[in-house]
Write an enzyme that holds these catalytic residues in place. Structure first.
Site, PDB file in Angstrom:
ATOM      1  N   ASP A   1       0.881  -1.166   0.000  1.00 44.91           N
ATOM      2  CA  ASP A   1       0.000   0.000   0.000  1.00 44.91           C
ATOM      3  C   ASP A   1       0.921   1.218   0.000  1.00 44.91           C
ATOM      4  O   ASP A   1       1.421   1.621   1.047  1.00 44.91           O
ATOM      5  CB  ASP A   1      -0.896  -0.020   1.243  1.00 44.91           C
ATOM      6  CG  ASP A   1      -1.851   1.149   1.293  1.00 44.91           C
ATOM      7  OD1 ASP A   1      -2.181   1.722   0.235  1.00 44.91           O
ATOM      8  OD2 ASP A   1      -2.287   1.505   2.411  1.00 44.91           O
TER       9      ASP A   1
ATOM     10  N   GLU B   1      -1.230  -1.450  -4.827  1.00 49.26           N
ATOM     11  CA  GLU B   1      -2.439  -0.663  -5.060  1.00 49.26           C
ATOM     12  C   GLU B   1      -2.171   0.327  -6.180  1.00 49.26           C
ATOM     13  O   GLU B   1      -1.149   1.009  -6.189  1.00 49.26           O
ATOM     14  CB  GLU B   1      -2.853   0.080  -3.789  1.00 49.26           C
ATOM     15  CG  GLU B   1      -4.172   0.800  -3.939  1.00 49.26           C
ATOM     16  CD  GLU B   1      -4.657   1.415  -2.641  1.00 49.26           C
ATOM     17  OE1 GLU B   1      -5.518   0.815  -1.991  1.00 49.26           O
ATOM     18  OE2 GLU B   1      -4.140   2.498  -2.286  1.00 49.26           O
TER      19      GLU B   1
ATOM     20  N   ASP C   1      -2.568   0.801   7.495  1.00 47.97           N
ATOM     21  CA  ASP C   1      -1.814   0.702   6.240  1.00 47.97           C
ATOM     22  C   ASP C   1      -1.296  -0.726   6.015  1.00 47.97           C
ATOM     23  O   ASP C   1      -1.248  -1.201   4.880  1.00 47.97           O
ATOM     24  CB  ASP C   1      -0.666   1.709   6.217  1.00 47.97           C
ATOM     25  CG  ASP C   1      -1.171   3.141   6.177  1.00 47.97           C
ATOM     26  OD1 ASP C   1      -2.006   3.445   5.310  1.00 47.97           O
ATOM     27  OD2 ASP C   1      -0.749   3.949   7.019  1.00 47.97           O
TER      28      ASP C   1
END
Length: 171
Positions: free
Chosen positions: A7, A67, A139
């Site tokens: 991420d 991502e 996260d």
């Protein structure tokens, strides 16, 4: 298959590793890279690169999910996120780790069942799915969700959707 999920972020970069065996996924490790915010952006990117290299060297993942970039209202934040993603993609490519990029809505839909889930919902589902004693930081939970998404969908061929044929306009 050992799968790494990332991420991206220049202030908090989440990472998570899962072992995928058939339809089962098991937690291996997770964490967050926190470059000091008082450093210039270029130096924070070096911290991200160095730490990611250590993670890749220690664990040797066989695949990775990242991502994809999404566009919010803040163009400057999106640009910084793009820098972090660039460092991650370069690091994965240099380590010769195959990777794929996933939209946030696909990740949430794959793990939670809805593309509109918030970070806390993702963390709670990840905690239950991986049987963790407590929710990981947000996260890191997102990164674990990305790893799970990659483990579940990476073996499917990418669909290429062509444009539908154009119909004559009615007169």
């Amino acid at each position: 298959m050992l799968v790494l999920g990332i991420d991206p972020g220049t202030r908090h970069l989440g990472w998570g590793l899962v072992q995928a065996e058939g339809t089962q996924v098991k937690h291996v490790a997770h964490g967050i890279i926190h470059p000091p915010t008082d450093l210039p952006l270029a130096e924070r990117l070096v911290v991200i690169d160095d730490t990611l290299h250590q993670i890749l060297t220690a664990h040797h993942p066989e695949g990775a999910g990242v991502e994809s970039l999404f566009f919010g209202k803040d163009a400057q934040a999106a640009a910084k996120l793009g820098h972090a993603r660039g460092v991650v993609l370069l690091g994965l490519q240099r380590a010769q780790i195959p990777f794929a990029e996933y939209a946030p809505t696909l990740i949430k839909r794959t793990v939670v069942g809805t593309g509109l889930a918030d970070k806390r919902q993702v963390a709670m589902v990840i905690t239950a799915l991986l049987r963790l004693p407590r929710p990981p930081p947000l996260d890191a939970a997102d990164a674990l969700a990305i790893a799970i998404t990659h483990a579940r969908v990476s073996h499917f061929p990418r669909l290429v959707v062509s444009s539908p044929p154009r119909l004559p306009s009615p007169r």
